[in-house]
Structures are given as C-alpha cells and as structure tokens.
Design a protein around this motif. Structure first.
Motif, PDB file in Angstrom:
ATOM      1  N   MET A   1       0.852  -1.191   0.000  1.00  0.00           N
ATOM      2  CA  MET A   1       0.000   0.000   0.000  1.00  0.00           C
ATOM      3  C   MET A   1       0.883   1.235   0.000  1.00  0.00           C
ATOM      4  SD  MET A   1      -3.110   0.933   2.601  1.00  0.00           S
ATOM      5  CE  MET A   1      -4.103   2.410   2.342  1.00  0.00           C
ATOM      6  N   SER A   2       0.715   2.073  -0.984  1.00  0.00           N
ATOM      7  CA  SER A   2       1.560   3.262  -1.101  1.00  0.00           C
ATOM      8  C   SER A   2       0.742   4.548  -1.013  1.00  0.00           C
ATOM      9  CB  SER A   2       2.317   3.229  -2.439  1.00  0.00           C
ATOM     10  OG  SER A   2       1.418   3.243  -3.512  1.00  0.00           O
ATOM     11  N   ALA A   3       1.342   5.524  -0.355  1.00  0.00           N
ATOM     12  CA  ALA A   3       0.681   6.821  -0.244  1.00  0.00           C
ATOM     13  C   ALA A   3       0.917   7.633  -1.505  1.00  0.00           C
ATOM     14  CB  ALA A   3       1.206   7.575   0.958  1.00  0.00           C
ATOM     15  N   GLN A   4      -0.123   8.302  -1.945  1.00  0.00           N
ATOM     16  CA  GLN A   4       0.013   9.100  -3.147  1.00  0.00           C
ATOM     17  C   GLN A   4      -0.006  10.584  -2.792  1.00  0.00           C
ATOM     18  OE1 GLN A   4      -2.921   8.256  -6.122  1.00  0.00           O
ATOM     19  NE2 GLN A   4      -1.849   9.398  -7.712  1.00  0.00           N
ATOM     20  N   ILE A   5       1.064  11.256  -3.159  1.00  0.00           N
ATOM     21  CA  ILE A   5       1.161  12.685  -2.866  1.00  0.00           C
ATOM     22  C   ILE A   5       0.638  13.488  -4.048  1.00  0.00           C
ATOM     23  CG2 ILE A   5       2.700  14.591  -2.323  1.00  0.00           C
ATOM     24  CD1 ILE A   5       4.619  12.517  -1.119  1.00  0.00           C
ATOM     25  N   ARG A   6      -0.360  14.296  -3.778  1.00  0.00           N
ATOM     26  CA  ARG A   6      -0.929  15.108  -4.836  1.00  0.00           C
ATOM     27  C   ARG A   6      -0.315  16.505  -4.836  1.00  0.00           C
ATOM     28  NH1 ARG A   6      -7.055  15.608  -4.427  1.00  0.00           N
ATOM     29  NH2 ARG A   6      -6.506  16.177  -2.326  1.00  0.00           N
ATOM     30  N   THR A   7      -0.001  16.983  -6.005  1.00  0.00           N
ATOM     31  CA  THR A   7       0.516  18.342  -6.120  1.00  0.00           C
ATOM     32  C   THR A   7      -0.650  19.311  -6.150  1.00  0.00           C
ATOM     33  OG1 THR A   7       2.342  17.547  -7.456  1.00  0.00           O
ATOM     34  CG2 THR A   7       1.906  19.904  -7.516  1.00  0.00           C
ATOM     35  N   PRO A   8      -0.650  20.255  -5.209  1.00  0.00           N
ATOM     36  CA  PRO A   8      -1.752  21.215  -5.180  1.00  0.00           C
ATOM     37  C   PRO A   8      -1.770  22.082  -6.437  1.00  0.00           C
ATOM     38  CG  PRO A   8       0.000  21.920  -3.704  1.00  0.00           C
ATOM     39  CD  PRO A   8       0.342  20.520  -4.165  1.00  0.00           C
ATOM     40  N   THR A   9      -2.939  22.249  -7.021  1.00  0.00           N
ATOM     41  CA  THR A   9      -3.062  23.073  -8.219  1.00  0.00           C
ATOM     42  C   THR A   9      -3.920  24.303  -7.955  1.00  0.00           C
ATOM     43  OG1 THR A   9      -4.954  21.780  -8.944  1.00  0.00           O
ATOM     44  CG2 THR A   9      -2.798  21.120  -9.788  1.00  0.00           C
ATOM     45  N   HIS A  10      -4.405  24.397  -6.741  1.00  0.00           N
ATOM     46  CA  HIS A  10      -5.256  25.522  -6.387  1.00  0.00           C
ATOM     47  C   HIS A  10      -5.100  25.813  -4.912  1.00  0.00           C
ATOM     48  CE1 HIS A  10      -9.040  27.485  -5.135  1.00  0.00           C
ATOM     49  NE2 HIS A  10      -8.962  28.072  -6.296  1.00  0.00           N
ATOM     50  N   ARG A  15      -7.352  33.986   4.988  1.00  0.00           N
ATOM     51  CA  ARG A  15      -7.472  35.268   5.685  1.00  0.00           C
ATOM     52  C   ARG A  15      -8.232  36.298   4.856  1.00  0.00           C
ATOM     53  NH1 ARG A  15      -2.815  35.534   9.684  1.00  0.00           N
ATOM     54  NH2 ARG A  15      -3.171  37.741   9.727  1.00  0.00           N
ATOM     55  N   CYS A  16      -7.904  36.418   3.548  1.00  0.00           N
ATOM     56  CA  CYS A  16      -8.541  37.450   2.731  1.00  0.00           C
ATOM     57  C   CYS A  16      -9.335  36.875   1.568  1.00  0.00           C
ATOM     58  CB  CYS A  16      -7.495  38.438   2.219  1.00  0.00           C
ATOM     59  SG  CYS A  16      -6.407  37.768   0.953  1.00  0.00           S
ATOM     60  N   GLY A  17      -9.246  35.595   1.341  1.00  0.00           N
ATOM     61  CA  GLY A  17     -10.051  34.974   0.299  1.00  0.00           C
ATOM     62  C   GLY A  17      -9.421  34.983  -1.074  1.00  0.00           C
ATOM     63  N   ARG A  18      -8.153  35.423  -1.185  1.00  0.00           N
ATOM     64  CA  ARG A  18      -7.456  35.430  -2.462  1.00  0.00           C
ATOM     65  C   ARG A  18      -7.328  34.012  -2.995  1.00  0.00           C
ATOM     66  NH1 ARG A  18      -2.730  38.879  -4.390  1.00  0.00           N
ATOM     67  NH2 ARG A  18      -1.691  37.667  -5.976  1.00  0.00           N
ATOM     68  N   GLU A  19      -7.607  33.865  -4.293  1.00  0.00           N
ATOM     69  CA  GLU A  19      -7.496  32.553  -4.897  1.00  0.00           C
ATOM     70  C   GLU A  19      -6.436  32.535  -5.980  1.00  0.00           C
ATOM     71  OE1 GLU A  19     -11.137  30.787  -6.183  1.00  0.00           O
ATOM     72  OE2 GLU A  19     -12.278  31.593  -4.510  1.00  0.00           O
ATOM     73  N   GLU A  20      -5.652  31.498  -5.977  1.00  0.00           N
ATOM     74  CA  GLU A  20      -4.634  31.339  -7.004  1.00  0.00           C
ATOM     75  C   GLU A  20      -4.629  29.908  -7.517  1.00  0.00           C
ATOM     76  OE1 GLU A  20      -1.388  34.598  -5.326  1.00  0.00           O
ATOM     77  OE2 GLU A  20      -0.833  32.512  -5.487  1.00  0.00           O
ATOM     78  N   ARG A  21      -4.222  29.752  -8.761  1.00  0.00           N
ATOM     79  CA  ARG A  21      -4.087  28.407  -9.313  1.00  0.00           C
ATOM     80  C   ARG A  21      -2.668  28.255  -9.847  1.00  0.00           C
ATOM     81  NH1 ARG A  21      -4.085  27.584 -14.556  1.00  0.00           N
ATOM     82  NH2 ARG A  21      -4.883  25.491 -14.296  1.00  0.00           N
ATOM     83  N   TYR A  22      -2.167  27.046  -9.850  1.00  0.00           N
ATOM     84  CA  TYR A  22      -0.802  26.808 -10.278  1.00  0.00           C
ATOM     85  C   TYR A  22      -0.740  26.555 -11.774  1.00  0.00           C
ATOM     86  CZ  TYR A  22       4.020  25.236  -9.932  1.00  0.00           C
ATOM     87  OH  TYR A  22       5.374  25.114 -10.069  1.00  0.00           O
ATOM     88  N   ASP A  23       0.124  27.351 -12.447  1.00  0.00           N
ATOM     89  CA  ASP A  23       0.307  27.188 -13.883  1.00  0.00           C
ATOM     90  C   ASP A  23       1.391  26.146 -14.124  1.00  0.00           C
ATOM     91  OD1 ASP A  23       1.333  27.553 -16.603  1.00  0.00           O
ATOM     92  OD2 ASP A  23       0.045  29.318 -16.655  1.00  0.00           O
ATOM     93  N   GLU A  24       0.989  24.997 -14.609  1.00  0.00           N
ATOM     94  CA  GLU A  24       1.918  23.878 -14.793  1.00  0.00           C
ATOM     95  C   GLU A  24       3.039  24.210 -15.771  1.00  0.00           C
ATOM     96  OE1 GLU A  24       2.097  21.125 -13.257  1.00  0.00           O
ATOM     97  OE2 GLU A  24       0.201  20.978 -12.186  1.00  0.00           O
ATOM     98  N   GLU A  25       2.740  25.028 -16.782  1.00  0.00           N
ATOM     99  CA  GLU A  25       3.728  25.334 -17.812  1.00  0.00           C
ATOM    100  C   GLU A  25       4.753  26.357 -17.335  1.00  0.00           C
ATOM    101  OE1 GLU A  25       1.665  26.461 -21.326  1.00  0.00           O
ATOM    102  OE2 GLU A  25       0.852  24.464 -21.681  1.00  0.00           O
ATOM    103  N   GLU A  26       4.267  27.386 -16.659  1.00  0.00           N
ATOM    104  CA  GLU A  26       5.167  28.453 -16.222  1.00  0.00           C
ATOM    105  C   GLU A  26       5.700  28.231 -14.809  1.00  0.00           C
ATOM    106  OE1 GLU A  26       3.914  32.441 -17.115  1.00  0.00           O
ATOM    107  OE2 GLU A  26       2.481  31.704 -18.577  1.00  0.00           O
TER     108      GLU A  26
END
Ligand SMILES: [Zn+2]
Length: 55
Positions: A1-10, A15-26
């Motif tokens: 059984m292996s743990a799978q680490i997910r890369t956060p994309t969002h 605190r302020c509600g700012r939202e960001e998403r991760y650009d895979e290319e840049e």
C-alpha cells in the motif's frame, strides 16, 4: 500500500479569500479572480484541512 502525494493546483487564502491556481507550464502561481488584500500575510489553504464553507 503506497501513499500518493498530490501536487496542489489551487490554493485559497484563509485570511482574505485570495485565490490562485498553479500554472503547470510556467511553474508559477497565478491569481484566478479576486486579488484580495495586498497587505494580507496570506495563509494558504493548500492541504484542504481548513474548510471555509460550513455545509
Ligand atoms: Zn490573504
């Protein structure tokens, strides 16, 4: 059984509600919508442990 680490994309500042998403290319975080508070010391919810919306 292996743990799978997910890369956060969002992430959302709990605190302020700012939202960001991760650009895979840049390889950079980009603001999606609201800029949020520029003076905020952003506290990112990338682990999903914090739930801002109570259901
Ligand atoms: Zn913030």
């Amino acid at each position: 059984m292996s743990a799978q680490i997910r890369t956060p994309t969002h992430r959302t500042c709990v605190r302020c509600g700012r939202e960001e998403r991760y650009d895979e290319e840049e390889k950079v975080w980009k603001v999606t919508d609201a800029v949020g508070d520029i003076y905020c010391i952003h506290s990112w919810d990338i682990t999903g442990e914090f739930t801002p919306v109570v259901q």
